[in-house]
Scaffold this motif. Structure first.
Motif, mmCIF file in Angstrom:
data_model
loop_
_atom_site.group_PDB
_atom_site.id
_atom_site.type_symbol
_atom_site.label_atom_id
_atom_site.label_comp_id
_atom_site.label_asym_id
_atom_site.label_seq_id
_atom_site.Cartn_x
_atom_site.Cartn_y
_atom_site.Cartn_z
ATOM 1 N N PHE A 134 0.831 -1.208 0.000
ATOM 2 C CA PHE A 134 0.000 0.000 0.000
ATOM 3 C C PHE A 134 0.865 1.258 0.000
ATOM 4 O O PHE A 134 0.659 2.175 -0.801
ATOM 5 N N TRP A 135 1.851 1.328 0.882
ATOM 6 C CA TRP A 135 2.707 2.516 0.956
ATOM 7 C C TRP A 135 3.606 2.634 -0.271
ATOM 8 O O TRP A 135 3.913 3.742 -0.712
ATOM 9 N N PHE A 136 4.003 1.516 -0.830
ATOM 10 C CA PHE A 136 4.774 1.562 -2.071
ATOM 11 C C PHE A 136 3.962 2.200 -3.192
ATOM 12 O O PHE A 136 4.466 3.036 -3.946
ATOM 13 N N ILE A 137 2.693 1.826 -3.287
ATOM 14 C CA ILE A 137 1.809 2.403 -4.308
ATOM 15 C C ILE A 137 1.599 3.889 -4.057
ATOM 16 O O ILE A 137 1.651 4.706 -4.982
ATOM 17 N N ILE A 138 1.377 4.291 -2.812
ATOM 18 C CA ILE A 138 1.172 5.702 -2.477
ATOM 19 C C ILE A 138 2.409 6.520 -2.831
ATOM 20 O O ILE A 138 2.312 7.576 -3.478
ATOM 21 N N TRP A 139 3.601 6.052 -2.421
ATOM 22 C CA TRP A 139 4.826 6.790 -2.708
ATOM 23 C C TRP A 139 5.121 6.822 -4.209
ATOM 24 O O TRP A 139 5.625 7.821 -4.732
ATOM 25 N N SER A 140 4.795 5.743 -4.899
ATOM 26 C CA SER A 140 4.976 5.727 -6.356
ATOM 27 C C SER A 140 4.080 6.764 -7.014
ATOM 28 O O SER A 140 4.498 7.463 -7.946
ATOM 29 N N PHE A 141 2.840 6.857 -6.542
ATOM 30 C CA PHE A 141 1.922 7.853 -7.088
ATOM 31 C C PHE A 141 2.461 9.265 -6.887
ATOM 32 O O PHE A 141 2.475 10.077 -7.820
ATOM 33 N N PHE A 142 2.917 9.580 -5.689
ATOM 34 C CA PHE A 142 3.448 10.919 -5.426
ATOM 35 C C PHE A 142 4.706 11.202 -6.234
ATOM 36 O O PHE A 142 4.910 12.323 -6.696
#
Length: 124
Positions: A7-15
């Motif tokens: 989940f955090w990998f996806i969030i940081w990738s998005f940002f």
């Protein structure tokens, strides 16, 4: 890897991708602006390299309106160029082709048979 790691990998990738889009958008706008001096462009680029987040925020606040106007102007020019190209490539309407063929027939440039062939081709 657990759920929260993904989940955090996806969030940081998005940002990160969003940041890259803003950065490239700013760089594109810098070079699109014809009113800004070359030294100012170089200064903005240097600040974007060394203080990227703060510089991006300042740029968007200070030059956001001009950025939107330049983008809209470029989009409008691209639309006009596309429309002009489509009109040039699309050719004439069938009635225009028949009218041109009729003028050629009246001038004696083509025969009646050729006129009928052009008319049939235009109507098909």
């Amino acid at each position: 890897m657990g759920f929260w790691d993904i989940f955090w990998f996806i969030i940081w990738s998005f940002f990160f991708v969003a940041y890259l889009m803003v950065l490239f958008s700013i760089i594109g706008d810098l070079f699109r602006d014809r009113e800004l001096n070359g030294w100012w462009k170089a200064l903005w680029i240097i600040f974007l390299i060394f203080v990227p987040f703060l510089t991006s925020l300042v740029y968007l606040i200070a030059r956001g309106r001009g950025m939107a106007e330049r983008s809209a102007t470029q989009a409008h020019a691209a639309k006009q160029a596309t429309d002009s190209y489509i009109r040039d490539v699309a050719g004439k309407s069938p009635s225009d082709e028949i009218a041109d063929a009729a003028k050629l027939l009246e001038a004696g440039t083509i025969t009646t048979e050729e006129y009928e062939m052009l008319k049939a081709k235009a109507l098909s």
